[in-house]
Design an enzyme around this catalytic site. Structure first.
Site, PDB file in Angstrom:
ATOM      1  N   TYR A  50       0.838  -1.197   0.000  1.00  0.00           N
ATOM      2  CA  TYR A  50       0.000   0.000   0.000  1.00  0.00           C
ATOM      3  C   TYR A  50       0.873   1.247   0.000  1.00  0.00           C
ATOM      4  CZ  TYR A  50      -3.914  -3.078   0.984  1.00  0.00           C
ATOM      5  OH  TYR A  50      -4.856  -4.061   0.891  1.00  0.00           O
ATOM      6  N   ASN A 106     -12.657  -0.578  -4.631  1.00  0.00           N
ATOM      7  CA  ASN A 106     -12.553  -0.860  -6.063  1.00  0.00           C
ATOM      8  C   ASN A 106     -13.790  -1.647  -6.514  1.00  0.00           C
ATOM      9  OD1 ASN A 106     -11.853  -1.752  -8.642  1.00  0.00           O
ATOM     10  ND2 ASN A 106     -10.294  -3.174  -7.914  1.00  0.00           N
ATOM     11  N   CYS A 134      -6.782  -5.099  -7.618  1.00  0.00           N
ATOM     12  CA  CYS A 134      -6.515  -4.700  -6.231  1.00  0.00           C
ATOM     13  C   CYS A 134      -5.974  -5.866  -5.403  1.00  0.00           C
ATOM     14  CB  CYS A 134      -7.764  -4.108  -5.594  1.00  0.00           C
ATOM     15  SG  CYS A 134      -9.227  -5.153  -5.694  1.00  0.00           S
ATOM     16  N   HIS A 135      -6.149  -7.088  -5.889  1.00  0.00           N
ATOM     17  CA  HIS A 135      -5.606  -8.252  -5.167  1.00  0.00           C
ATOM     18  C   HIS A 135      -4.083  -8.270  -5.180  1.00  0.00           C
ATOM     19  CE1 HIS A 135      -5.986  -9.588  -9.375  1.00  0.00           C
ATOM     20  NE2 HIS A 135      -4.953 -10.384  -9.129  1.00  0.00           N
ATOM     21  N   GLU A 157      -2.003 -16.495 -10.647  1.00  0.00           N
ATOM     22  CA  GLU A 157      -1.074 -15.713 -11.462  1.00  0.00           C
ATOM     23  C   GLU A 157       0.356 -16.231 -11.326  1.00  0.00           C
ATOM     24  OE1 GLU A 157      -1.597 -11.489 -10.830  1.00  0.00           O
ATOM     25  OE2 GLU A 157      -3.729 -11.597 -11.332  1.00  0.00           O
TER      26      GLU A 157
END
Length: 164
Positions: free
Chosen positions: A99, A122, A130-131, A157
């Site tokens: 962040y 979001n 945002c993950h 991912e």
């Protein structure tokens, strides 16, 4: 004249997703069981044809065939939220940032908390990734769909990157 919205569902490995859009583009994605859910009013009707491309791209993402989305987005938020969400779109597939780093990237290094709040609101998770934002200590922190879903998205991912 009130804007007209449409919605569709997308089955995924993390549960059924509710997609909401308008003529301007995709406006929201909601997770099954999410506590704050879209209120589908009289000006919103089911229409899978309008969101077909977004559903197709989400399915390709979950199948490991797509890393970058090309969906017209229309998230509603304050100018600050929009700035944060636009910066989220620049985080590469399979990578994470803190962040604090996100706050630095938007030019406001002291705004970690405000960035966290904007990240948490979001309206188009997964596509606006945002993950990919984690705590400065490397730990997973809050996610609208719950930490298990955030963990699954990051694992998906990373697994896909290893297959390349």
């Amino acid at each position: 004249m009130q804007e007209s919205y449409f919605y569709s569902y997308c089955e995924s490995p993390i549960g059924k997703l509710l997609l909401v859009g308008s003529e301007r583009g995709l406006a929201q994605i909601w997770f099954e069981g999410q506590t704050h859910k879209a209120a589908l009013g009289d000006n919103c009707h089911e229409d899978s044809s309008e969101l077909r491309d977004a559903v197709r791209q989400l399915r390709a993402y979950f199948a490991g065939e797509l890393e970058t989305f090309d969906v017209h987005l229309a998230p509603e938020g304050t100018p600050f939220q929009q700035k944060v969400w636009n910066e989220l779109l620049k985080i590469p597939y399979g990578e994470t940032i803190s962040y604090g780093e996100l706050a630095r990237r938007i030019g406001n290094p002291n705004a970690s908390r405000a960035v966290g709040l904007a990240n948490g609101t979001n309206p188009i998770p997964i596509i606006i990734p945002c993950h990919r934002v984690i705590g400065s200590n490397g730990k997973l922190t809050g996610y609208g769909g719950g930490l298990p879903i955030k963990e699954k998205l990051l694992a998906l991912e990373k697994r896909q990157l290893r297959l390349l």
